[in-house]
Design a protein around this motif. Sequence first.
Motif, PDB file in Angstrom:
ATOM      1  N   UNK A 102       0.827  -1.211   0.000  1.00  0.00           N
ATOM      2  CA  UNK A 102       0.000   0.000   0.000  1.00  0.00           C
ATOM      3  C   UNK A 102       0.858   1.258   0.000  1.00  0.00           C
ATOM      4  N   UNK A 103       1.887   1.291   0.829  1.00  0.00           N
ATOM      5  CA  UNK A 103       2.766   2.463   0.900  1.00  0.00           C
ATOM      6  C   UNK A 103       3.521   2.659  -0.413  1.00  0.00           C
ATOM      7  N   UNK A 104       4.030   1.579  -1.004  1.00  0.00           N
ATOM      8  CA  UNK A 104       4.752   1.705  -2.276  1.00  0.00           C
ATOM      9  C   UNK A 104       3.823   2.214  -3.367  1.00  0.00           C
ATOM     10  N   UNK A 105       2.591   1.728  -3.401  1.00  0.00           N
ATOM     11  CA  UNK A 105       1.641   2.195  -4.414  1.00  0.00           C
ATOM     12  C   UNK A 105       1.288   3.665  -4.213  1.00  0.00           C
ATOM     13  N   UNK A 113       7.281   6.875 -10.072  1.00  0.00           N
ATOM     14  CA  UNK A 113       8.047   5.638  -9.922  1.00  0.00           C
ATOM     15  C   UNK A 113       7.126   4.447  -9.750  1.00  0.00           C
ATOM     16  N   UNK A 114       7.264   3.484 -10.620  1.00  0.00           N
ATOM     17  CA  UNK A 114       6.391   2.312 -10.575  1.00  0.00           C
ATOM     18  C   UNK A 114       6.944   1.223  -9.675  1.00  0.00           C
ATOM     19  N   UNK A 115       8.244   1.175  -9.487  1.00  0.00           N
ATOM     20  CA  UNK A 115       8.824   0.152  -8.637  1.00  0.00           C
ATOM     21  C   UNK A 115       8.971  -1.193  -9.314  1.00  0.00           C
ATOM     22  N   UNK A 116       8.992  -1.216 -10.643  1.00  0.00           N
ATOM     23  CA  UNK A 116       9.098  -2.477 -11.368  1.00  0.00           C
ATOM     24  C   UNK A 116      10.534  -2.835 -11.726  1.00  0.00           C
ATOM     25  N   UNK A 117      11.433  -1.879 -11.650  1.00  0.00           N
ATOM     26  CA  UNK A 117      12.823  -2.124 -11.992  1.00  0.00           C
ATOM     27  C   UNK A 117      13.703  -1.240 -11.113  1.00  0.00           C
ATOM     28  N   UNK A 118      14.906  -1.662 -10.862  1.00  0.00           N
ATOM     29  CA  UNK A 118      15.813  -0.915  -9.998  1.00  0.00           C
ATOM     30  C   UNK A 118      16.683   0.014 -10.844  1.00  0.00           C
ATOM     31  N   UNK A 119      17.009   1.177 -10.285  1.00  0.00           N
ATOM     32  CA  UNK A 119      17.921   2.094 -10.949  1.00  0.00           C
ATOM     33  C   UNK A 119      17.248   3.165 -11.784  1.00  0.00           C
ATOM     34  N   UNK A 120      15.956   3.408 -11.543  1.00  0.00           N
ATOM     35  CA  UNK A 120      15.230   4.405 -12.336  1.00  0.00           C
ATOM     36  C   UNK A 120      14.868   5.644 -11.524  1.00  0.00           C
ATOM     37  N   UNK A 121      15.633   5.917 -10.492  1.00  0.00           N
ATOM     38  CA  UNK A 121      15.372   7.073  -9.654  1.00  0.00           C
ATOM     39  C   UNK A 121      15.125   6.652  -8.214  1.00  0.00           C
ATOM     40  N   UNK A 122      15.325   7.598  -7.318  1.00  0.00           N
ATOM     41  CA  UNK A 122      15.255   7.299  -5.887  1.00  0.00           C
ATOM     42  C   UNK A 122      13.903   6.760  -5.464  1.00  0.00           C
ATOM     43  N   UNK A 126      13.002   2.996  -4.038  1.00  0.00           N
ATOM     44  CA  UNK A 126      12.351   2.749  -2.745  1.00  0.00           C
ATOM     45  C   UNK A 126      11.115   1.877  -2.950  1.00  0.00           C
ATOM     46  N   UNK A 127      10.306   2.219  -3.930  1.00  0.00           N
ATOM     47  CA  UNK A 127       9.109   1.419  -4.227  1.00  0.00           C
ATOM     48  C   UNK A 127       9.484  -0.004  -4.614  1.00  0.00           C
ATOM     49  N   UNK A 128      10.513  -0.148  -5.421  1.00  0.00           N
ATOM     50  CA  UNK A 128      10.983  -1.477  -5.831  1.00  0.00           C
ATOM     51  C   UNK A 128      11.341  -2.319  -4.612  1.00  0.00           C
ATOM     52  N   UNK A 129      12.109  -1.735  -3.703  1.00  0.00           N
ATOM     53  CA  UNK A 129      12.517  -2.476  -2.499  1.00  0.00           C
ATOM     54  C   UNK A 129      11.320  -2.827  -1.617  1.00  0.00           C
ATOM     55  N   UNK A 130      10.370  -1.921  -1.494  1.00  0.00           N
ATOM     56  CA  UNK A 130       9.170  -2.222  -0.720  1.00  0.00           C
ATOM     57  C   UNK A 130       8.385  -3.366  -1.354  1.00  0.00           C
ATOM     58  N   UNK A 131       8.199  -3.318  -2.664  1.00  0.00           N
ATOM     59  CA  UNK A 131       7.469  -4.388  -3.342  1.00  0.00           C
ATOM     60  C   UNK A 131       8.195  -5.734  -3.206  1.00  0.00           C
ATOM     61  N   UNK A 132       9.527  -5.714  -3.239  1.00  0.00           N
ATOM     62  CA  UNK A 132      10.296  -6.959  -3.091  1.00  0.00           C
ATOM     63  C   UNK A 132      10.003  -7.612  -1.741  1.00  0.00           C
ATOM     64  N   UNK A 133       9.888  -6.801  -0.698  1.00  0.00           N
ATOM     65  CA  UNK A 133       9.557  -7.354   0.627  1.00  0.00           C
ATOM     66  C   UNK A 133       8.226  -8.094   0.558  1.00  0.00           C
ATOM     67  N   UNK A 134       7.228  -7.492  -0.041  1.00  0.00           N
ATOM     68  CA  UNK A 134       5.926  -8.142  -0.185  1.00  0.00           C
ATOM     69  C   UNK A 134       5.983  -9.369  -1.074  1.00  0.00           C
ATOM     70  N   UNK A 135       6.760  -9.289  -2.152  1.00  0.00           N
ATOM     71  CA  UNK A 135       6.882 -10.414  -3.079  1.00  0.00           C
ATOM     72  C   UNK A 135       7.509 -11.618  -2.385  1.00  0.00           C
ATOM     73  N   UNK A 136       8.417 -11.377  -1.463  1.00  0.00           N
ATOM     74  CA  UNK A 136       9.048 -12.477  -0.719  1.00  0.00           C
ATOM     75  C   UNK A 136       8.119 -13.010   0.366  1.00  0.00           C
TER      76      UNK A 136
END
Length: 156
Positions: A102-105, A113-122, A126-136
């Motif tokens: 919810x926070x990443x969205x 920032x969509x959070x689908x790939x790393x290295x596309x801006x701060x 952050x969104x990418x890392x948050x989504x990874x936590x949920x994905x795991x």
Amino acid sequence: MTERMQYHLVLHGVAVFMIGLVAGFPLAFVETGVELWGVTLPLIGHWEIPGSIARWKMTHLEGIINGIMCLAVAGIGARLAMGARLAGFVTVAVIVTAWVNTVASLSGALFGGRGLDYGLGTNNDINYNLFIVGIVLVPLAAGAIGFAAWRRLRAG
């Protein structure tokens, strides 16, 4: 699962669900082009709702779906064959997953920032890392819930 764990799931589920519901308002304003919030605010100046229709839809649905997930796990938790450690893990994993999604969205809708790939801006990172936590966490929690249901079914 203890009653206390169930109440934690319910409270966090309702909070995340409410965020999803509230995110429906900016979704409606962005989608219809209504500038209801395009007003001059003290100390801020003119402010319009940021984000795209897609980002607000995602925020709206992430909050609602993750809130319902918390409520569903709370509803079945006591009927599953889980020890204290497994029940604690499932409770924490579901709550953390609900919040990070919810926070990443919401962050994506507000700051980009969509959070689908790393290295596309701060903010995207952050969104990418948050989504990874949920994905795991969510498949681990779902697997634990399925295993606990299977154990309960076998026990009769």
